[in-house]
Design a protein around this motif. Sequence first.
Motif, PDB file in Angstrom:
ATOM      1  N   SER A 528       1.003  -1.235   0.008  1.00  0.00           N
ATOM      2  CA  SER A 528      -0.012  -0.051  -0.060  1.00  0.00           C
ATOM      3  C   SER A 528       0.999   1.195   0.107  1.00  0.00           C
ATOM      4  O   SER A 528       0.553   2.167  -0.828  1.00  0.00           O
ATOM      5  CB  SER A 528      -0.768   0.140   1.368  1.00  0.00           C
ATOM      6  OG  SER A 528      -1.719  -1.393   1.082  1.00  0.00           O
ATOM      7  N   CYS A 601      -5.891   5.360  -2.328  1.00  0.00           N
ATOM      8  CA  CYS A 601      -4.684   4.605  -1.694  1.00  0.00           C
ATOM      9  C   CYS A 601      -4.097   5.071  -0.515  1.00  0.00           C
ATOM     10  O   CYS A 601      -3.582   4.246   0.671  1.00  0.00           O
ATOM     11  CB  CYS A 601      -3.745   4.575  -2.795  1.00  0.00           C
ATOM     12  SG  CYS A 601      -2.667   6.109  -3.085  1.00  0.00           S
ATOM     13  N   LYS A 604      -6.205   3.846   2.297  1.00  0.00           N
ATOM     14  CA  LYS A 604      -6.205   2.510   2.567  1.00  0.00           C
ATOM     15  C   LYS A 604      -4.827   2.271   3.291  1.00  0.00           C
ATOM     16  O   LYS A 604      -4.875   1.338   4.154  1.00  0.00           O
ATOM     17  CB  LYS A 604      -6.041   1.645   1.017  1.00  0.00           C
ATOM     18  CG  LYS A 604      -5.900   0.295   1.264  1.00  0.00           C
ATOM     19  CD  LYS A 604      -5.824  -0.509  -0.161  1.00  0.00           C
ATOM     20  CE  LYS A 604      -5.806  -1.871   0.092  1.00  0.00           C
ATOM     21  NZ  LYS A 604      -5.293  -2.498  -1.263  1.00  0.00           N
TER      22      LYS A 604
END
Lengths: 619, 139
Positions: A528, A601, A604
Amino acid sequence: MHIEKLSIKAATTSIIVMVGVVAIFLSLFAGSYFRQAALNEQVSSLARVIEVASHEVLRSVSEYTFDLGMILGHNKQLITALDEADSNSSKQDIVALLDDPFINGFVGFANINLVKLRVYSLDLELIAESSVGISGIENHLPKYLATQITRRSKIERLKAMDALWLSDHSPFFSTLVPLGGLHSVGYLEVVVDPVFNLHQIGKITKTPISVFTSTDKQTAINDKRLQDDYLPVTFTLLTSDGEPAFKIVGYEDVGKLSVAMKRTQLVTTSGFLLLTFGTLLFALWLFNKFLFIPLGQMVEGMKQIAHGKLDLIVNKKGLREFSIVADSFESMINQVKLRTNELERLLNLDGSAILRFGQDGEVIYINKGAIDLFGFQGEKISDLELCDLFSDEAIEVMANYSANSVAVQDGPLQIQLGCVHKKGTKFTSDAIITPLVADGGFGYTMVLSAVADNEDTKLARYVANKVENNEHRIWAVERSLNSILEMAGNNHGVISSLGAIDGFHARSVKLQDDKRVLREQVVRVMQSALVCWESDLGKTKLELAEESGIWQVYIDKSTPTTRTLDKYLHIDSCPKNPRNQRVSDTAEFVLKKTKSKLSSCRKKLEEELEAFRTTKSGV
Amino acid sequence: MSKFTFILLLSFSVTSVAREKPHAPEELLGANIVSVEEVVEMILSKPGMVLIDSRKRMEYIKGHIEGSVNMLNTEMTLDKLQSVAPDKGIALLFYCNGVRCMRSADSINKAVAWGYTNVYWFRDGWKMWAEKKFPVVID
């Protein structure tokens, strides 16, 4: 100011800016100077034009006076009367004849202002003058004419003479011609007022003019222009003696000139500035392309080499001098590498195990003795860390040692450390730990004494082998047990009888599951973080390792790689005991760098990091 | 010769002629060239000398040298010349407008051909006389 703080780029840019500023000032100054010079030249030019025009006017006057003089000079009555000039009646006749042109006119009467006609003897004595015309002028030949004619030879005296001269009234123009032609019996002086003709100067020069006498007395000619657009240009007309006779002022219309000058000034100044700035920008571009960029790359390469990346190749694409510097630097690096290799070879010859650890406990250097001691022959040792080689107690001792900053000053620490062989067997070794400040942080240099191959050692090895064999057996039993438990899981009747074994197995499985989950989360967090880094910042994995300083960058065949970081991106290659702190630091670094972004992102990554921390605290 | 070459040569010769008026010859057979000062001296020293102005009548009227006789070269005949200079040994002085004037030279050639032996040529002519501002007669 310290010159070493000034970069070439800053110095060059400053110089170019200074040149630009100087160019602006110079162009403005040159424009102003050019305008003034043009006006001065215009004044000078017009003055010459007025001079030529005034002489042309006087020449024109001379033609009329010469013709009149020739007509009267060949007048037989006048010649006869002059021959008999002694008698009063003859003088009266002469006066009457001289008055005739004033009364009856003559060819060119309208073109000149005849003011007097005078007759002289060959000895230049005034015999008679016209009664008409101006009165009160000196009763003798003007001084200039008298002087010139007395200097002449007999034949030369037959030539007519002109003179502009000053009388008590005003300047006059006279032409002296021989009376009687080639067989002269006297002289005739034709006197005219030139002011009558001087206005023609303005027609020739096509400018308004004003004419003043030598005493600044205004004549009838006055076209004085006081507007700013008219530039007064003065020319002094001299008498034949060289004294000032008239001051002729022409008024040049400089309005058009000023407009033209301003336009020229604007065009030339703008052109000059554009050209200058264009050239400077081009020079700046050239400097940037051939100096700043190559030099920057070279300096960056040198910095990295200075930080230990000796395999890096310095960019030599630059100007000749910089290329030479880069070559020299590379030669120096090669020498350093050679010396380093020699030193390493020497260290490898030593029977002791010598290791060097970085601030985070990662292995920076390990000699052959240490490789043999820990059993890592033929393997890459760059990923080894302190925890892979020493027992937890030894690690704790070293951590305490490094935490105490006095230790650095106290000198080496001699201690017995618990070591871990690659195969997992543990052994103790005498160690000398020397704190080392390098690469911006603390580190250790550790020398482990070579263990003598005596009976005790043989015994220890025997015991170690036994332990190893036992471990293998236990592992085989455990694997068999797992198979049995799997079978039992499918058969509920059996499971109850294996309750005690199941309880043991459940604890073991839970621990393994937690570690597996943690490793998976490590990989997810790292993935990530990398996705967020690449998508939000548009940068590469290599840049992440370099900028964060968390992950080491290796040089494999001149290509920078991130071997350690790469391992954390896949579950298969992720270490069994991952460096959790590094993972957290990496995620936090990426979050910090992408603070201004609100991408999915990043969100996340935050969630993954939170989950990772929770799991880590549980484990 | 092609037509083009002929036209080219013709145009070149025409422009050459038009470009420059010819000068009077530097010297003439049978005539002595005199300067303006010598003319004055001769007029003063030789009262019997005959001055022939070879210019046109209008030019003569506007101004001429004192004592000169107007006789255009094209109109000059032996009879006319003999009327002013019956003696072929008398001093004869010819002039016209200047060095670019061919009239006086033509007149001299005629006079010499007719047997006049004491011929003078004021080659600089009227232009030089007027420039020097010597006395002129205006009719």
